[in-house]
Enzyme design. Structure first.
Site, short mmCIF file in Angstrom:
data_model
loop_
_atom_site.label_atom_id
_atom_site.label_comp_id
_atom_site.label_asym_id
_atom_site.label_seq_id
_atom_site.Cartn_x
_atom_site.Cartn_y
_atom_site.Cartn_z
N CYS A 170 0.69 -1.31 0.09
CA CYS A 170 0.01 -0.04 -0.06
C CYS A 170 0.78 1.15 0.13
O CYS A 170 0.24 2.20 0.28
CB CYS A 170 -1.02 -0.01 1.21
SG CYS A 170 -0.17 0.13 2.89
N CYS A 203 6.90 -13.59 -5.25
CA CYS A 203 7.42 -14.20 -6.41
C CYS A 203 8.68 -14.11 -7.13
O CYS A 203 9.41 -15.05 -7.50
CB CYS A 203 6.48 -13.57 -7.39
SG CYS A 203 4.74 -13.71 -7.07
N ILE A 234 8.52 8.16 18.84
CA ILE A 234 9.14 7.54 19.66
C ILE A 234 8.26 7.55 20.83
O ILE A 234 8.09 6.45 21.71
CB ILE A 234 10.57 8.26 19.99
CG1 ILE A 234 11.26 7.35 20.85
CG2 ILE A 234 10.32 9.66 20.32
CD1 ILE A 234 12.67 7.79 21.18
N PHE A 251 0.50 -20.23 -5.73
CA PHE A 251 1.45 -21.33 -5.20
C PHE A 251 0.94 -22.79 -4.81
O PHE A 251 1.11 -23.31 -3.96
CB PHE A 251 2.25 -20.72 -3.96
CG PHE A 251 2.85 -19.12 -4.29
CD1 PHE A 251 3.78 -19.17 -5.23
CD2 PHE A 251 2.42 -18.20 -3.87
CE1 PHE A 251 4.28 -18.07 -5.97
CE2 PHE A 251 2.94 -17.19 -3.77
CZ PHE A 251 3.81 -16.95 -4.93
N GLY A 269 1.29 -27.89 -10.82
CA GLY A 269 2.16 -28.92 -11.20
C GLY A 269 3.24 -28.60 -12.43
O GLY A 269 3.78 -29.61 -13.04
N GLU A 288 7.85 -25.52 -9.89
CA GLU A 288 8.12 -25.85 -8.71
C GLU A 288 9.27 -26.58 -8.24
O GLU A 288 9.93 -26.22 -7.20
CB GLU A 288 7.34 -27.28 -8.38
CG GLU A 288 5.74 -26.87 -8.53
CD GLU A 288 4.70 -28.13 -8.62
OE1 GLU A 288 3.93 -28.30 -7.65
OE2 GLU A 288 4.78 -28.39 -9.80
#
Length: 1304
Positions: free
Chosen positions: A50, A135, A318, A765, A1046, A1237
């Site tokens: 963002c 990625c 702080i 993934f 795969g 993979e």
């Protein structure tokens, strides 16, 4: 006092009179201004997706500011791209693209941060400490960024002599002529140059917002809104977090960003004065100026190097950090050790009170601060004594960048010289302060008192260790766990401090810490073979099809799509108990939320609440028993997303807890809780070989799970229609056809009435193959019930908690071998934790068993597998699909044998390698076997033998820093073991103007699939690449799709695309005659149209010679094997477990690459994801045995704050990737190979290199026996296997065999 906001966005004036204080800037940009380039990745400020030029904050805080978003830099539609956008696109620095706008903005902020100069490479490496990418592996992003550096000459590289080789230096050198020209900046609005801040009061629906501009005004507001009625905010980094997850309620927020008295930062003769409103970025800048004048500045700078992130440091103060009183603060121990004094102002009487910081923290985030008090400043006393004074800070976290310390510490000591002759020193005063060791920042007061007056000697420090262990007690119920490790770190840090002080005093310490390590600037090298001359596009490194859309923020994801009229928003109602019967659901409070529309549960499902043959043991909504924490009980549907999430949290559920809750593999084994029967693969006579074997070893290994952490969370939009009962679903999934079929089943409609669309997916993934299905089905039920479009977007924490992970494994092995190390037989048992439903767990176990042998021949082998049923969310597919777990076990066996025979593990690997024509344990003959050649080439190119010697020398000379180096080969089968999945289709349309639209069955998830398909189409059609585009993947254009999984998608869809394009090209070729051989593509298409030639074709492909795996016959086959090898060298700090990847050399056989740089991106990204799997990423679940401090069945590591994936500082310092030359693969498109993979498995080399480093230290301690290291090899596990006096004090009698707890 005004009631509106005036600010600018990308140079455009915004006068906002109807703002809600609850809106954050990201929401405002995306929903009000429709600037969707900035993404919602985590909602916690921890991933950088963002990032805008002023960072994440409440929209009310931007009054008077100029906000620059990625859209403000440039766009493809206007052809005005910024240099930062161009270079990230050109240098392959985006894949899925979801994180890319944040990367662009971080880079833009860095290159424009200095008025008259460009950043250094070190500046650039630090600039991305708040950005995450799942990625790319980070290397291409860093390379692109470094082309802007002013000091590229510091790279220790010569320009490559070969065009096949590209280095970081080459890339920087190629842009060097552009670095002299000024970087374009978005102009600052003239109107804001004379901006005078005014007091602001915004009265919102939920609460009020004030921005005072003086201390007196703030005091009056705190008097009017005392205690919990108001909350002071500065950067909003903590308050937003509390409001989101802890349901913090107060009537007003008071922004203190414009109060001058809180901004003072000065140095006096006796102290440093730091205003409570000073940001960490500003403080850091000033400390750098002061660092040589006081040891406090150096100590705080050391801690701030990896404190939070650039984005957070720019806005966090702080004072806010102190008042939030985090027990794991990195900063507060330094302040406490330095004797910090807080200045508080009372709102009632304006009295000023001072309090020592050590007395301010009361524990559990409570502080000694009255409801009407305001923190004004922090005073740091400056030491005036003539004695020697030392202050130092330390920290160890799960990850270096943007990760809170597991333990942080600061030590201060004042020493007085006793004897000039023998250099003896006496302790005059001392402070040992720790974060992460109690419910607050704590100083060891008793230890400190007992050390005063003693000599500064090793004997005294040894006494201090014992005192600390006794004084600061932790046990198995301590929040955060890891108590043995934390006790060890406490001692390790003190020893480092002792060594530092002795070094400063010029005292020799026999076993002092090595201070020499400094992380260098990372760099990379890529080597690619020559492209086949006959090919124009295929084999070229074409940029990702959407690269420029990624860098401009114009790439659209599901959550970026504009909503339809009357769209509703859903939020899931989740079970908070595991294995519990739902007794009653109370929605009364939820229904009172403004905008509430409906609660949807199993009673609203039109047809089947069961998910049929797809997920046979699952329901859309829990009908009776919630099997796990996070089970979907229902959806709350509201007019706004905020209302939906608020209402969902207000639904009350009564449970009846059922007996026996099972969370771990060990629990499941104990209670025989399994899915299905035992699976077995066997070849040869295992029992006999063990009777005759010269040597037999056995051990048990645990391998933890892994969160997918795709940057785009699960999301969908369901649009119902009364027109012929059509349903359109826009979803981020890998599995379109299954989504289509499931929703048809749930709704009771024909499949042809359901159309599913995917434009692109922001990472997957494997996590969006099946776990997206129940969520889409739930949203579809809500949309049909209400007759309106429904959107469902999961927050990061929810997504991580309920959508499943990589399977944890327990693997028990027994290996027989001869005197030289040749394998004779292997007997192995494997258990996986499937969670509460089966999902893909059976297939994961089967593929794990098939990959168990890796590249080695086991003459006799038996592998047995059981899939464990537990009360956790269902685990699912993940990149590698069981292969990474099997790989680690196989290589562990080799390391075990090598340790036993006292030889090099690489010798054992080479001795047992498969040869061409050998048969795997599942009956497949190995053809085109390149692993021996790969190992031979990599041994030479990586200088492996010499580096092994160098590592041994380094370890001999360094006591507390150890190195390890490991070389490992990889073999990974490509092709579905279920025959029916090995098919794909494609559809090609050529329009009259010569433009081409291509559709195929694969999903673009960042892997560059669409780019490769376009190249294949252009190659066959013989047209320009820019004439072809792919719009989306949709079930009304491609039918009966296999999942994109795969590593098969380029093979299957590429062949289908070729088939379709060949048909069109053959038709076109009939029109070419001698006099128009050189006709242009456009003219040829016009001619074809008027000749009534069909310019549309459908292609179809099935992989030949594939069959279903049959474990009863020990039979399975793959289409081919992707092969490779890696050499990884690491350096480990044995006192903490912290480590660095020094160098990685990868040689990968990808056949003849379709796109070399995209394939290299897959290799680097997969490798870094594997680094996370094997060394860093740890899922920690609550259970009733090991992690008692977490509620049973609840995931502790469910956000960016607690779950750490690798970041920029984890990338190898020297990262070299080469593609094997002259490799053929006749079984795939253009002789290529799947590559998604296999690279994950390469990262096991880092695991074993680290284990070697630990082994070197253990041998130094007199321990030569083999030791087990479970995965992931986290900093905790690495430190605790490096046994020494510190671990012995922390673990007592068991320290030599101690294993940290894990969730398996």
């Amino acid at each position: 006092m005004v009631g509106h906001l005036l600010f600018y966005v990308n140079g455009k004036e915004i006068l906002e009179r109807n703002v809600e204080p609850e809106w954050n800037l990201l929401w405002y940009l995306r929903n009000k201004l429709r600037l969707t380039g900035s993404k919602l990745g985590c909602g916690e400020g921890g991933c950088g997706a963002c990032t805008v030029l002023i960072s994440r904050s409440p929209v009310c805080s931007v009054d008077g500011c100029h906000v620059v978003t990625v859209e403000g830099l440039g766009s493809t539609s206007k052809s005005n791209l910024h240099h930062t956008q161009i270079r990230l696109a050109q240098l392959f620095a985006s894949q899925c693209g979801f994180c890319t706008p944040g990367m662009v903005m971080s880079l833009y902020g860095t290159v424009t941060s200095k008025d008259n100069s460009l950043p250094t490479m070190e500046d650039i490496e630090e600039a991305f400490d708040g950005n995450l990418c799942r990625c790319t592996g980070y290397r291409p992003i860093l390379d692109a960024a470094k082309t802007f550096a002013c000091d590229i000459n510091k790279l220790d590289y010569q320009k490559s002599s070969s065009p096949r080789v590209s280095t970081t230096f080459d890339k920087c050198f190629s842009y060097a002529h552009q670095t002299t020209s000024p970087i374009n900046r978005v102009p600052f609005p003239d109107k804001l140059r004379d901006y005078i801040p005014q007091s602001i009061h915004i009265k919102g629906t939920s609460f009020e917002w004030y921005r005072p501009i003086s201390l007196n005004e703030l005091i009056q507001l705190r008097h009017s809104y005392p205690g919990n009625q108001s909350k002071l905010i500065f950067g909003n980094t903590r308050v937003e977090f509390e409001r989101k997850y802890n349901q913090m309620n107060c009537s007003c927020l008071i922004s203190i960003t414009h109060i001058r008295e809180l901004q003072e930062l000065k140095r006096t003769d006796d102290s440093l004065y730091i205003g409570a409103g000073v940001t960490f970025a500003r403080l850091k800048s000033k400390l750098i100026q002061w660092k040589n004048e006081d040891k406090f500045c150096r100590a705080l700078l050391d801690q701030m190097k990896h404190f939070a992130s650039t984005q957070i440091r720019n806005v966090a103060s702080i004072g806010g950090n102190i008042v939030s009183a985090s027990p794991i603060s990195d900063i507060n121990p330094v302040l406490e050790a330095a004797g910090a004094i807080l200045e508080l102002n009372c709102a009632d009487n304006e009295k000023v009170r001072q309090i020592q910081l050590c007395d301010f923290f009361l524990g559990n985030r409570h502080v000694s601060m009255a409801d009407n008090e305001i923190l004004i400043a922090i005073h740091i006393p400056l030491e005036k004594s003539s004695n020697k004074y030392f202050l130092r800070s330390y920290k160890q976290a799960r990850r270096r960048d943007d990760s809170k310390g597991i333990v942080s510490a600061a030590f201060k000591v004042e020493l007085e010289k006793l004897n000039l002759a023998d250099n003896q020193w006496k302790i005059v005063s001392v402070c040992f302060s720790f974060g992460g060791m109690a419910s607050k920042t704590i100083s060891a007061k008793n230890t400190q008192q007992q050390l005063i007056g003693l000599s500064w000697t090793k004997q005294t420090i040894n006494q201090a260790y014992e005192l600390l262990i006794k004084e600061i007690s932790l046990d198995e119920l301590s929040p955060g766990g890891q108590y043995q490790y934390r006790r060890t770190l406490m001692q390790s840090f003190l020893f480092k401090f002792y060594s530092y002080v002795c070094n400063e005093l010029r005292e020799s310490v026999i076993d002092s810490v090595d201070f020499s390590y400094h992380r260098g600037i990372s760099h990379g090298q890529q080597t690619i073979p020559e492209r086949p001359q006959a090919q124009k596009y295929v084999g070229s490194s074409l940029s990702h099809q959407s690269a420029y859309l990624h860098t401009t923020g114009e790439a659209i994801y599901v959550d970026d799509m504009p909503s339809y009229i009357n769209t509703l928003y859903a939020a899931p109602v989740l079970s908070t108990k595991a294995n519990a019967r739902i007794k009653h659901i109370d929605i009364d409070d939820a229904s009172k939320v403004v905008g509430f529309v409906s609660f949807v549960n199993y009673t609203d499902v039109p047809n089947s609440n069961k998910l049929g043959n797809i997920l046979p043991d699952e329901e859309v909504f829990v009908s009776s028993i919630a099997l796990c924490v996070g089970a979907i009980i229902g959806l709350v549907v509201c007019e706004s997303e905020h209302a939906a999430k608020l209402a969902a949290n207000l639904v009350k559920i009564d449970y009846e807890l059922l007996p026996l809750r099972i969370f771990s593999i060990e629990d499941a084994i104990e209670h025989q809780s399994y899915f299905g029967d035992e699976i077995c693969l066997q070849r040869g006579d295992v029992e006999k070989v063990f009777l005759d074997a010269e040597h037999v070893l056995e051990d048990t290994l645990f391998i933890g799970g892994q969160e997918h952490f795709y940057m785009e969370t699960q999301s969908c939009m369901v649009v119902p229609s009364n027109d012929d009962q059509e349903i359109n679903i826009y979803v981020g999934t890998q599995n379109l056809t299954t989504t289509q079929e499931l929703i048809a089943l749930v709704l009771g409609r024909d499949v042809n009435r359901i159309t599913c669309h995917v434009k692109r997916v922001g990472g997957a993934f494997g996590g969006k193959e099946t776990r997206s299905l129940p969520l889409c089905a739930a949203a579809a039920v809500a949309a049909v019930k209400l007759g309106r479009p429904v959107r469902l977007n999961l927050e990061r924490r929810v997504d991580m908690s309920i959508t499943g992970h990589r399977h944890p494994f327990k693997i028990k092995y027994k290996i027989a071998f001869n005197n030289e190390g040749r394998f004779l037989g292997l007997d192995m048992q494997m258990w996986s934790n499937a969670g509460c439903t089966l999902d893909a767990s059976q297939y994961v176990m089967e593929l794990s068993m098939l990959h168990m042998g890796n590249t080695y021949k086991f003459p006799n082998i038996r592998i047995r597998g059981r899939v464990c049923k537990t009360h956790l969310p269902s685990n699912t597919a993940f990149r590698g699909f069981g292969g990474p777990q099997a790989m680690l076990a196989c290589e562990t066996i080799i390391e075990h044998i090598a340790a036993y025979l006292k030889c090099d593990p690489f010798t054992i690997r080479c001795l047992n390698l498969f040869k061409e024509g050998d048969v795997t344990h599942y009956g497949q003959i190995l053809e085109l076997w390149n692993v021996p050649r790969i190992l031979d080439e990599l041994t030479k190119s990586s200088d492996f033998i010499q580096r092994q010697f160098n590592v041994r020398e380094f370890n001999r000379k360094n006591m507390y820093r150890k190195r390890g180096i490991s070389m490992i080969p990889v073999k990974f089968g490509i092709g579905f073991t279920a025959q029916f999945l090995n098919q794909a289709g494609a559809l090609v349309h050529v329009y009259k103007d010569g433009s081409v639209i291509l559709t195929h069955g694969g999903i673009e998830m960042g892997q560059g699939l669409h780019t490769k398909m376009i190249a294949i189409a252009a190659e066959i059609l013989a047209c320009d690449i820019d004439r072809i585009r792919i719009s989306e993947t949709a079930t009304d254009k491609s039918h009966n799709l296999s999942p994109t999984a795969g590593s098969t998608s380029s093979d299957l869809n590429g062949m289908a695309v070729r088939h379709a394009c060949e048909q069109i090209r053959q038709r076109l070729d009939t029109l070419i005659i001698d006099n128009n051989v050189h006709i242009s593509w456009e003219d040829l298409i016009k001619q074809a149209y008027f000749a009534r030639v069909d310019l549309c074709a459908r292609g179809f492909y099935i992989t030949p010679n594939m069959f279903d795996a049959d474990f009863t016959k020990n039979q399975a086959n793959y289409n081919y094997f992707t092969q490779g090898a890696v050499v990884t060298e690491v350096e480990l700090d044995v006192l903490t477990g912290d480590w660095h990847l020094l160098r990685v050399d990868i040689l990968m056989d990808v056949g003849t690459s379709l796109n070399p740089h995209i394939d290299i991106g897959q290799i680097e990204g997969g490798f870094m994801q594997g680094i996370g799997l094997y060394t860093m990423e740890e899922l920690i679940w609550g259970d009733e045995k090991l992690n008692k401090w977490i509620p049973p069945g609840e995931l502790f590591t469910c956000g960016v704050n607690t779950y750490k994936i690798p970041s920029f500082s984890d990338v190898p310092i020297d990262f070299r990737v080469s593609l094997l030359s002259d490799s053929l693969n006749p079984r795939a498109i253009y002789s290529s190979k799947g590559i998604g993979e296999p690279p994950v498995l390469l990262a096991a080399s880092a695991f074993f290199a680290l284990k070697q480093a630990c082994k070197a230290y253990r041998e130094q301690q007199g321990l030569s026996d083999y030791f087990t290291l479970h995965s992931p090899a986290t900093v905790e596990r690495l430190r605790m296997v490096c046994v020494d006096d510190f671990t012995q004090r922390a673990c007592a009698d068991e320290h030599e065999i101690f294993q940290p707890t894990g969730s398996y």
